[in-house]
Design an enzyme around this catalytic site. Structure first.
Site, PDB file in Angstrom:
ATOM      1  N   ALA A  13      62.908   8.598 -32.009  1.00 20.84           N
ATOM      2  CA  ALA A  13      64.221   9.231 -31.778  1.00 20.84           C
ATOM      3  C   ALA A  13      64.170  10.753 -31.863  1.00 20.84           C
ATOM      4  O   ALA A  13      65.201  11.406 -31.868  1.00 20.84           O
ATOM      5  CB  ALA A  13      65.246   8.688 -32.770  1.00 20.84           C
ATOM      6  N   ARG A  15      63.102  12.807 -29.615  1.00 23.00           N
ATOM      7  CA  ARG A  15      63.413  13.469 -28.342  1.00 23.00           C
ATOM      8  C   ARG A  15      63.776  12.403 -27.299  1.00 23.00           C
ATOM      9  O   ARG A  15      63.699  11.199 -27.569  1.00 23.00           O
ATOM     10  CB  ARG A  15      62.235  14.328 -27.865  1.00 23.00           C
ATOM     11  CG  ARG A  15      61.059  13.514 -27.406  1.00 23.00           C
ATOM     12  CD  ARG A  15      59.907  14.391 -26.923  1.00 23.00           C
ATOM     13  NE  ARG A  15      58.938  13.593 -26.198  1.00 23.00           N
ATOM     14  CZ  ARG A  15      57.720  13.984 -25.884  1.00 23.00           C
ATOM     15  NH1 ARG A  15      57.296  15.174 -26.254  1.00 23.00           N
ATOM     16  NH2 ARG A  15      56.917  13.199 -25.199  1.00 23.00           N
ATOM     17  N   ASP A  62      54.394   5.875 -37.946  1.00 23.01           N
ATOM     18  CA  ASP A  62      53.792   5.363 -36.712  1.00 23.01           C
ATOM     19  C   ASP A  62      54.182   3.887 -36.622  1.00 23.01           C
ATOM     20  O   ASP A  62      53.792   3.089 -37.478  1.00 23.01           O
ATOM     21  CB  ASP A  62      52.271   5.518 -36.798  1.00 23.01           C
ATOM     22  CG  ASP A  62      51.566   5.034 -35.544  1.00 23.01           C
ATOM     23  OD1 ASP A  62      52.185   4.275 -34.753  1.00 23.01           O
ATOM     24  OD2 ASP A  62      50.395   5.395 -35.363  1.00 23.01           O
ATOM     25  N   ASN A  89      62.613   1.940 -29.467  1.00 20.79           N
ATOM     26  CA  ASN A  89      62.551   2.854 -28.323  1.00 20.79           C
ATOM     27  C   ASN A  89      61.183   3.527 -28.171  1.00 20.79           C
ATOM     28  O   ASN A  89      60.813   3.910 -27.064  1.00 20.79           O
ATOM     29  CB  ASN A  89      63.646   3.928 -28.495  1.00 20.79           C
ATOM     30  CG  ASN A  89      63.429   5.120 -27.598  1.00 20.79           C
ATOM     31  OD1 ASN A  89      63.718   5.083 -26.410  1.00 20.79           O
ATOM     32  ND2 ASN A  89      62.873   6.198 -28.149  1.00 20.79           N
ATOM     33  N   SER A 141      60.942  -1.332 -19.456  1.00 17.80           N
ATOM     34  CA  SER A 141      60.973  -0.697 -18.137  1.00 17.80           C
ATOM     35  C   SER A 141      61.185  -1.840 -17.147  1.00 17.80           C
ATOM     36  O   SER A 141      60.720  -2.949 -17.404  1.00 17.80           O
ATOM     37  CB  SER A 141      59.622  -0.030 -17.894  1.00 17.80           C
ATOM     38  OG  SER A 141      59.725   0.982 -16.950  1.00 17.80           O
ATOM     39  N   TYR A 155      51.053  -0.314 -19.035  1.00 16.75           N
ATOM     40  CA  TYR A 155      52.493  -0.108 -19.265  1.00 16.75           C
ATOM     41  C   TYR A 155      53.295  -1.302 -18.742  1.00 16.75           C
ATOM     42  O   TYR A 155      54.228  -1.778 -19.400  1.00 16.75           O
ATOM     43  CB  TYR A 155      52.881   1.185 -18.548  1.00 16.75           C
ATOM     44  CG  TYR A 155      54.255   1.740 -18.850  1.00 16.75           C
ATOM     45  CD1 TYR A 155      54.567   2.268 -20.102  1.00 16.75           C
ATOM     46  CD2 TYR A 155      55.238   1.785 -17.860  1.00 16.75           C
ATOM     47  CE1 TYR A 155      55.820   2.806 -20.358  1.00 16.75           C
ATOM     48  CE2 TYR A 155      56.488   2.327 -18.109  1.00 16.75           C
ATOM     49  CZ  TYR A 155      56.775   2.833 -19.361  1.00 16.75           C
ATOM     50  OH  TYR A 155      58.024   3.362 -19.606  1.00 16.75           O
ATOM     51  N   ALA A 157      52.236  -4.439 -18.299  1.00 16.68           N
ATOM     52  CA  ALA A 157      51.986  -5.624 -19.131  1.00 16.68           C
ATOM     53  C   ALA A 157      52.781  -5.520 -20.427  1.00 16.68           C
ATOM     54  O   ALA A 157      53.406  -6.492 -20.876  1.00 16.68           O
ATOM     55  CB  ALA A 157      50.494  -5.746 -19.427  1.00 16.68           C
ATOM     56  N   ALA A 158      52.779  -4.333 -21.020  1.00 23.55           N
ATOM     57  CA  ALA A 158      53.493  -4.150 -22.288  1.00 23.55           C
ATOM     58  C   ALA A 158      54.996  -4.352 -22.077  1.00 23.55           C
ATOM     59  O   ALA A 158      55.666  -5.003 -22.890  1.00 23.55           O
ATOM     60  CB  ALA A 158      53.218  -2.758 -22.853  1.00 23.55           C
TER      61      ALA A 158
HETATM   62  P1  NAD Z   1      59.432  10.552 -24.693  1.00 20.63           P
HETATM   63  O1  NAD Z   1      57.946  10.634 -24.573  1.00 20.63           O
HETATM   64  O2  NAD Z   1      60.230  11.718 -24.223  1.00 20.63           O
HETATM   65  O3  NAD Z   1      59.830  10.237 -26.222  1.00 20.63           O
HETATM   66  C1  NAD Z   1      59.173   9.222 -26.929  1.00 20.63           C
HETATM   67  C2  NAD Z   1      59.231   9.542 -28.413  1.00 20.63           C
HETATM   68  O4  NAD Z   1      58.534   8.484 -29.090  1.00 20.63           O
HETATM   69  C3  NAD Z   1      58.515  10.849 -28.774  1.00 20.63           C
HETATM   70  O5  NAD Z   1      59.338  11.631 -29.611  1.00 20.63           O
HETATM   71  C4  NAD Z   1      57.252  10.381 -29.490  1.00 20.63           C
HETATM   72  O6  NAD Z   1      56.804  11.288 -30.504  1.00 20.63           O
HETATM   73  C5  NAD Z   1      57.702   9.054 -30.103  1.00 20.63           C
HETATM   74  N1  NAD Z   1      56.583   8.162 -30.372  1.00 20.63           N
HETATM   75  C6  NAD Z   1      55.491   7.934 -29.588  1.00 20.63           C
HETATM   76  N2  NAD Z   1      54.655   7.096 -30.197  1.00 20.63           N
HETATM   77  C7  NAD Z   1      55.229   6.763 -31.391  1.00 20.63           C
HETATM   78  C8  NAD Z   1      54.835   5.934 -32.464  1.00 20.63           C
HETATM   79  N3  NAD Z   1      53.658   5.288 -32.443  1.00 20.63           N
HETATM   80  N4  NAD Z   1      55.669   5.820 -33.524  1.00 20.63           N
HETATM   81  C9  NAD Z   1      56.839   6.474 -33.572  1.00 20.63           C
HETATM   82  N5  NAD Z   1      57.261   7.296 -32.573  1.00 20.63           N
HETATM   83  C10 NAD Z   1      56.453   7.437 -31.503  1.00 20.63           C
HETATM   84  O7  NAD Z   1      59.839   9.214 -23.935  1.00 20.63           O
HETATM   85  P2  NAD Z   1      61.248   8.742 -23.276  1.00 20.63           P
HETATM   86  O8  NAD Z   1      61.198   9.050 -21.837  1.00 20.63           O
HETATM   87  O9  NAD Z   1      62.378   9.209 -24.111  1.00 20.63           O
HETATM   88  O10 NAD Z   1      61.059   7.163 -23.392  1.00 20.63           O
HETATM   89  C11 NAD Z   1      61.577   6.400 -24.469  1.00 20.63           C
HETATM   90  C12 NAD Z   1      61.338   4.922 -24.191  1.00 20.63           C
HETATM   91  O11 NAD Z   1      61.919   4.583 -22.928  1.00 20.63           O
HETATM   92  C13 NAD Z   1      59.861   4.544 -24.075  1.00 20.63           C
HETATM   93  O12 NAD Z   1      59.664   3.288 -24.652  1.00 20.63           O
HETATM   94  C14 NAD Z   1      59.630   4.471 -22.587  1.00 20.63           C
HETATM   95  O13 NAD Z   1      58.578   3.592 -22.249  1.00 20.63           O
HETATM   96  C15 NAD Z   1      60.963   3.949 -22.109  1.00 20.63           C
HETATM   97  N6  NAD Z   1      61.222   4.262 -20.704  1.00 20.63           N
HETATM   98  C16 NAD Z   1      61.359   5.550 -20.284  1.00 20.63           C
HETATM   99  C17 NAD Z   1      61.600   5.818 -18.941  1.00 20.63           C
HETATM  100  C18 NAD Z   1      61.754   7.204 -18.395  1.00 20.63           C
HETATM  101  O14 NAD Z   1      61.884   7.340 -17.178  1.00 20.63           O
HETATM  102  N7  NAD Z   1      61.786   8.252 -19.216  1.00 20.63           N
HETATM  103  C19 NAD Z   1      61.691   4.751 -18.024  1.00 20.63           C
HETATM  104  C20 NAD Z   1      61.531   3.443 -18.500  1.00 20.63           C
HETATM  105  C21 NAD Z   1      61.309   3.219 -19.844  1.00 20.63           C
END
Ligand code: NAD
Length: 252
Positions: A13, A15, A62, A89, A141, A155, A157-158
């Site tokens: 959360a 960013r 983590d 998230n 996603s 990605y 598969a996950a």
């Molecule tokens: P982002 O990279 O901007 O933010 C992700 C945040 O997660 C970061 O602050 C990071 O430090 C934190 N993070 C990463 N690994 C971590 C861990 N092991 N433990 C705790 N925190 C961790 O990503 P976003 O675009 O805000 O995406 C958020 C979620 O939405 C993700 O799961 C992503 O797969 C999914 N998503 C995003 C999009 C997109 O277009 N942005 C599309 C589909 C799905």
């Protein structure tokens, strides 16, 4: 206020989408635990909420590491007395052509998306089952779309796994009044998409133009679009919805 006195833990959360969700849930009265791997990100968001007079704590952990997750939930429950809402998230992308994909590229993506969600749900259910109340939202996603993308076997598969995880967990926890749902956003304008453009050697504006041309509503999604759906899924307005995935992609 739809979430007055509810306690919500949002992973990743610091960013992007997670930050927007944390702010939105707080706007509706939730006490928020702002988790992130990067402590400075989490503290920024928690400080912003506290400056607004809201209750929030930053929690560096983590999500892949069970001892860190367990202790984060124990501290959160100690601070706020209960855990009502979990938003799984946190997620990462390591896009790379399949023939060049390393074991680390595979393991790291599967670990954050899948094991991280498992760890957090495992920790949260202990409180939710006891309370006979809980809301879990997994951020994935859109699978059929993601499956078609280059360099994303890890990605895809996950994320497919997260949809299955959502359905099974909804069946297991339904009897305890815990709703489990999934949100599948596509092309939301965040640091993750900006990083992906950089890695692909594309100008961000070009990537956005290509993406918008494919989206029926002719605009990119925003973190706020996802936060609004998350709010609906953790509010009592959606109390008879469980095991479902809602795609947020400006079209079918
Ligand atoms: P982002 O990279 O901007 O933010 C992700 C945040 O997660 C970061 O602050 C990071 O430090 C934190 N993070 C990463 N690994 C971590 C861990 N092991 N433990 C705790 N925190 C961790 O990503 P976003 O675009 O805000 O995406 C958020 C979620 O939405 C993700 O799961 C992503 O797969 C999914 N998503 C995003 C999009 C997109 O277009 N942005 C599309 C589909 C799905």
């Amino acid at each position: 206020m739809r979430l007055l006195d509810k306690v919500a833990l949002v992973t990743g959360a610091g960013r992007g989408i997670g930050k927007a969700i944390a702010l939105r849930l707080s706007d509706e009265g939730a006490k928020v635990i702002v988790n992130d791997l990067e402590p400075a990100y989490a503290e920024n968001v928690a400080d912003r909420l506290k400056q607004l007079g809201r209750q929030a704590i930053a929690a560096k952990a983590d999500v892949c590491e069970w001892p860190e997750v367990k202790s984060m939930f124990e501290q959160a429950a100690h601070e706020f007395g209960r855990i009502d809402i979990l938003i799984n998230n946190a997620g990462i992308r390591r896009d790379v052509a399949f023939h060049e994909m390393s074991e680390e590229d595979w393991d790291s993506v599967v670990a954050v998306q899948l094991k991280g969600s498992f760890n957090c749900a495992r920790a949260a259910q202990k409180y939710m089952v006891k309370q006979a109340y809980g809301k879990i939202v997994n951020i994935a996603s859109p699978v059929p779309v993601a499956l078609a993308k280059q360099g994303q076997v890890n990605y895809s598969a996950a994320n497919a796994g997260l949809e299955g995880f959502t359905k099974s967990l909804a069946v297991e926890l339904g009897a305890y009044n815990v709703n489990v749902n999934c949100i599948a956003p596509d092309f939301i304008d965040t640091e993750m998409t900006r990083n992906a453009a950089r890695r692909e050697g594309m100008y961000l504006d070009d990537l956005k133009r290509f993406a918008v041309a494919e989206i029926p509503l002719r605009r990119l999604g925003t973190p706020g679009d996802v936060a609004n759906v998350a709010l609906f899924l953790v509010s009592d307005e959606s109390s008879f919805i469980s095991g479902q995935t809602i795609c947020i992609r400006g079209g079918p």
